[in-house]
Design a protein around this motif. Structure first.
Motif, PDB file in Angstrom:
ATOM      1  N   ILE A  44       0.874  -5.704  71.214  1.00 27.75           N
ATOM      2  CA  ILE A  44       0.353  -6.049  69.885  1.00 27.75           C
ATOM      3  C   ILE A  44      -1.232  -5.489  69.923  1.00 27.75           C
ATOM      4  O   ILE A  44      -1.819  -6.010  71.039  1.00 27.75           O
ATOM      5  CB  ILE A  44       0.546  -7.663  69.896  1.00 27.75           C
ATOM      6  CG1 ILE A  44       1.793  -8.286  69.913  1.00 27.75           C
ATOM      7  CG2 ILE A  44      -0.196  -8.145  68.578  1.00 27.75           C
ATOM      8  CD1 ILE A  44       2.931  -7.442  68.616  1.00 27.75           C
ATOM      9  N   PRO A  97      -4.586  -6.114  68.115  1.00 26.21           N
ATOM     10  CA  PRO A  97      -5.299  -6.293  66.994  1.00 26.21           C
ATOM     11  C   PRO A  97      -6.462  -5.232  66.745  1.00 26.21           C
ATOM     12  O   PRO A  97      -6.993  -4.726  67.594  1.00 26.21           O
ATOM     13  CB  PRO A  97      -5.814  -7.819  67.406  1.00 26.21           C
ATOM     14  CG  PRO A  97      -5.832  -7.582  68.915  1.00 26.21           C
ATOM     15  CD  PRO A  97      -4.725  -6.557  69.362  1.00 26.21           C
ATOM     16  N   TRP A 133      -7.424  -7.809  61.711  1.00 22.23           N
ATOM     17  CA  TRP A 133      -6.162  -7.604  61.375  1.00 22.23           C
ATOM     18  C   TRP A 133      -5.392  -7.922  62.728  1.00 22.23           C
ATOM     19  O   TRP A 133      -5.547  -7.215  63.677  1.00 22.23           O
ATOM     20  CB  TRP A 133      -5.684  -6.452  60.784  1.00 22.23           C
ATOM     21  CG  TRP A 133      -6.451  -6.192  59.755  1.00 22.23           C
ATOM     22  CD1 TRP A 133      -7.717  -5.242  59.310  1.00 22.23           C
ATOM     23  CD2 TRP A 133      -6.508  -6.794  58.372  1.00 22.23           C
ATOM     24  NE1 TRP A 133      -7.922  -5.392  58.271  1.00 22.23           N
ATOM     25  CE2 TRP A 133      -7.279  -6.235  57.429  1.00 22.23           C
ATOM     26  CE3 TRP A 133      -5.638  -7.986  57.939  1.00 22.23           C
ATOM     27  CZ2 TRP A 133      -7.535  -6.806  56.066  1.00 22.23           C
ATOM     28  CZ3 TRP A 133      -5.668  -8.471  56.525  1.00 22.23           C
ATOM     29  CH2 TRP A 133      -6.589  -7.575  55.621  1.00 22.23           C
ATOM     30  N   LEU A 134      -4.052  -8.907  62.674  1.00 15.96           N
ATOM     31  CA  LEU A 134      -3.629  -9.014  63.613  1.00 15.96           C
ATOM     32  C   LEU A 134      -1.910  -8.950  63.638  1.00 15.96           C
ATOM     33  O   LEU A 134      -1.571  -9.493  62.406  1.00 15.96           O
ATOM     34  CB  LEU A 134      -3.397 -10.327  64.489  1.00 15.96           C
ATOM     35  CG  LEU A 134      -2.700 -10.857  65.569  1.00 15.96           C
ATOM     36  CD1 LEU A 134      -3.067 -10.118  66.854  1.00 15.96           C
ATOM     37  CD2 LEU A 134      -2.756 -12.510  66.068  1.00 15.96           C
ATOM     38  N   PRO A 135      -0.974  -7.985  63.911  1.00 17.68           N
ATOM     39  CA  PRO A 135       0.177  -7.877  63.580  1.00 17.68           C
ATOM     40  C   PRO A 135       1.043  -9.126  63.792  1.00 17.68           C
ATOM     41  O   PRO A 135       0.894  -9.936  64.500  1.00 17.68           O
ATOM     42  CB  PRO A 135       0.826  -6.859  64.710  1.00 17.68           C
ATOM     43  CG  PRO A 135      -0.234  -6.176  65.145  1.00 17.68           C
ATOM     44  CD  PRO A 135      -1.343  -7.137  65.212  1.00 17.68           C
ATOM     45  N   LYS A 136       1.987  -9.550  62.707  1.00 17.92           N
ATOM     46  CA  LYS A 136       2.519 -10.686  62.837  1.00 17.92           C
ATOM     47  C   LYS A 136       3.881 -10.602  62.908  1.00 17.92           C
ATOM     48  O   LYS A 136       4.440  -9.542  62.186  1.00 17.92           O
ATOM     49  CB  LYS A 136       2.158 -11.229  61.418  1.00 17.92           C
ATOM     50  CG  LYS A 136       0.799 -11.762  61.071  1.00 17.92           C
ATOM     51  CD  LYS A 136       0.726 -12.484  59.876  1.00 17.92           C
ATOM     52  CE  LYS A 136      -0.833 -12.784  59.528  1.00 17.92           C
ATOM     53  NZ  LYS A 136      -1.148 -13.333  58.191  1.00 17.92           N
ATOM     54  N   ALA A 185       7.769 -12.370  62.814  1.00 21.73           N
ATOM     55  CA  ALA A 185       8.597 -13.391  62.416  1.00 21.73           C
ATOM     56  C   ALA A 185       9.199 -13.983  63.939  1.00 21.73           C
ATOM     57  O   ALA A 185       9.543 -13.474  64.842  1.00 21.73           O
ATOM     58  CB  ALA A 185       9.828 -13.236  61.592  1.00 21.73           C
ATOM     59  N   GLN A 239      -2.505  -4.187  60.514  1.00 25.51           N
ATOM     60  CA  GLN A 239      -1.916  -4.777  59.388  1.00 25.51           C
ATOM     61  C   GLN A 239      -0.394  -4.521  59.376  1.00 25.51           C
ATOM     62  O   GLN A 239       0.041  -4.012  58.623  1.00 25.51           O
ATOM     63  CB  GLN A 239      -2.576  -4.593  57.942  1.00 25.51           C
ATOM     64  CG  GLN A 239      -4.139  -4.676  58.091  1.00 25.51           C
ATOM     65  CD  GLN A 239      -4.641  -4.141  56.546  1.00 25.51           C
ATOM     66  OE1 GLN A 239      -4.298  -4.713  55.608  1.00 25.51           O
ATOM     67  NE2 GLN A 239      -5.504  -2.817  56.913  1.00 25.51           N
ATOM     68  N   ASN A 245       3.433  -6.630  59.249  1.00 23.76           N
ATOM     69  CA  ASN A 245       3.956  -7.805  59.144  1.00 23.76           C
ATOM     70  C   ASN A 245       5.637  -7.458  59.356  1.00 23.76           C
ATOM     71  O   ASN A 245       6.188  -6.737  58.567  1.00 23.76           O
ATOM     72  CB  ASN A 245       4.027  -8.439  57.985  1.00 23.76           C
ATOM     73  CG  ASN A 245       2.730  -9.029  57.579  1.00 23.76           C
ATOM     74  OD1 ASN A 245       2.035  -9.321  58.494  1.00 23.76           O
ATOM     75  ND2 ASN A 245       2.077  -8.943  56.257  1.00 23.76           N
ATOM     76  N   LYS A 300      -1.778  -1.581  54.977  1.00 27.98           N
ATOM     77  CA  LYS A 300      -0.707  -2.572  55.276  1.00 27.98           C
ATOM     78  C   LYS A 300       0.626  -2.152  55.639  1.00 27.98           C
ATOM     79  O   LYS A 300       1.099  -0.994  54.658  1.00 27.98           O
ATOM     80  CB  LYS A 300      -0.636  -3.786  54.389  1.00 27.98           C
ATOM     81  CG  LYS A 300       0.353  -4.732  54.571  1.00 27.98           C
ATOM     82  CD  LYS A 300       0.151  -5.810  53.580  1.00 27.98           C
ATOM     83  CE  LYS A 300       1.133  -7.141  53.791  1.00 27.98           C
ATOM     84  NZ  LYS A 300       0.916  -7.998  52.747  1.00 27.98           N
ATOM     85  N   THR A 320       4.917  -3.230  56.073  1.00 27.42           N
ATOM     86  CA  THR A 320       5.778  -4.359  55.909  1.00 27.42           C
ATOM     87  C   THR A 320       7.087  -3.973  56.397  1.00 27.42           C
ATOM     88  O   THR A 320       7.704  -3.164  55.763  1.00 27.42           O
ATOM     89  CB  THR A 320       5.594  -5.202  54.447  1.00 27.42           C
ATOM     90  OG1 THR A 320       4.402  -5.480  54.257  1.00 27.42           O
ATOM     91  CG2 THR A 320       6.437  -6.190  54.674  1.00 27.42           C
TER      92      THR A 320
END
Length: 256
Positions: free
Chosen positions: A62, A64, A68-71, A73, A87, A89, A108, A110
């Motif tokens: 990870i 940052p 912006w910090l990777p997210k 789940a 960025q 997700n 970004k 996703t």
């Protein structure tokens, strides 16, 4: 005179022999003393207070970038040697497999619900798109991205398959229920309409997909998701290298 010379030589030879014998005895005694004497005690090694605390995982997963910090789940699987930067997700039920790199440094990225990005893929996003569409990279739900793919500022709508070694350039769009065959290149701004099979470099229309083929697309994503759960259950957040490091530190008397 001759007898005196012989006597001198004999006395000199006797003295040299005796000196050699004494020297050998002295050297032998010194060697025995060195072998028998105990070695000096080892000096304790103390850790410097300003020593850098290294991360022994070998690679930062990870990264940052600024704010912006990777997210990721809670139930998403991300392999230990994946790199997520900026960025990014990774949504519920999705998976990112070994060696993939997702660079959200410019825009970004996703990965949608129950989608998967397989081994050695590179996903990037540009500042802007030449088509005027959003420059972010959007992988929506139930999408399978095969190994060694390159995605840059593209959009993949729900329930699609991107074959291995494919390239999707800036502004390209893959509409829902579509398949891009392996090794294909989708040029900038190109659109694959819904329910079609495309292939080639550059990618061209091949045929319409049957209803049965479109039903199989989400099943493939679900199968990969089920496989990722097996990996997730066995996944260690850190490698076992730290065990060897702790053993070495104990052997040198360094407190852990």
């Amino acid at each position: 005179m001759a007898s005196l010379a012989r006597l001198s030589r004999k006395t000199l030879a006797t003295a040299i022999t005796s000196h050699r014998h004494l020297l050998r005895r002295a050297l032998a005694t010194e060697a025995v003393a060195k072998v028998t004497e105990s070695p000096p005690p080892a000096l304790p090694i103390t850790e410097s207070p300003d020593r850098v605390k290294w991360d022994y995982r070998g690679q930062r997963m990870i990264i940052p970038l600024g704010q912006w910090l990777p997210k990721i789940a809670v139930d998403a699987y991300v392999a230990p040697n994946v790199v997520l930067a900026g960025q990014v997700n990774v949504l519920d039920g999705s998976s990112v497999w070994n060696g993939a790199v997702l660079r959200g440094d410019l825009n970004k990225i996703t990965v949608g619900f129950c989608s998967n990005v397989q081994e050695k893929c590179v996903v990037h996003a540009a500042w802007s798109s030449p088509t005027g569409l959003p420059a972010e990279t959007m992988i929506e739900r139930f999408v399978t991205v095969g190994a060694y793919c390159l995605l840059r500022s593209c959009t993949i709508e729900p329930e699609c398959i991107i074959g291995q070694h494919s390239i999707l350039m800036e502004g390209s769009l893959v509409e829902t229920h579509s398949i891009l065959e392996a090794g294909s290149v989708l040029p900038p701004g190109r659109r694959i309409p819904s329910g079609e099979l495309w292939a080639g470099n550059p990618a061209r229309f091949v045929r319409k997909l049957t209803h049965e083929e479109t039903l199989e697309i989400p099943k493939l994503a679900v199968a990969v998701n089920d496989l990722s759960k097996e990996y997730f259950n066995e996944y260690l957040p850190y490698s076992t290298v730290y065990l060897e490091v702790e053993k070495m530190m104990k052997s040198h008397g360094i407190s852990i």
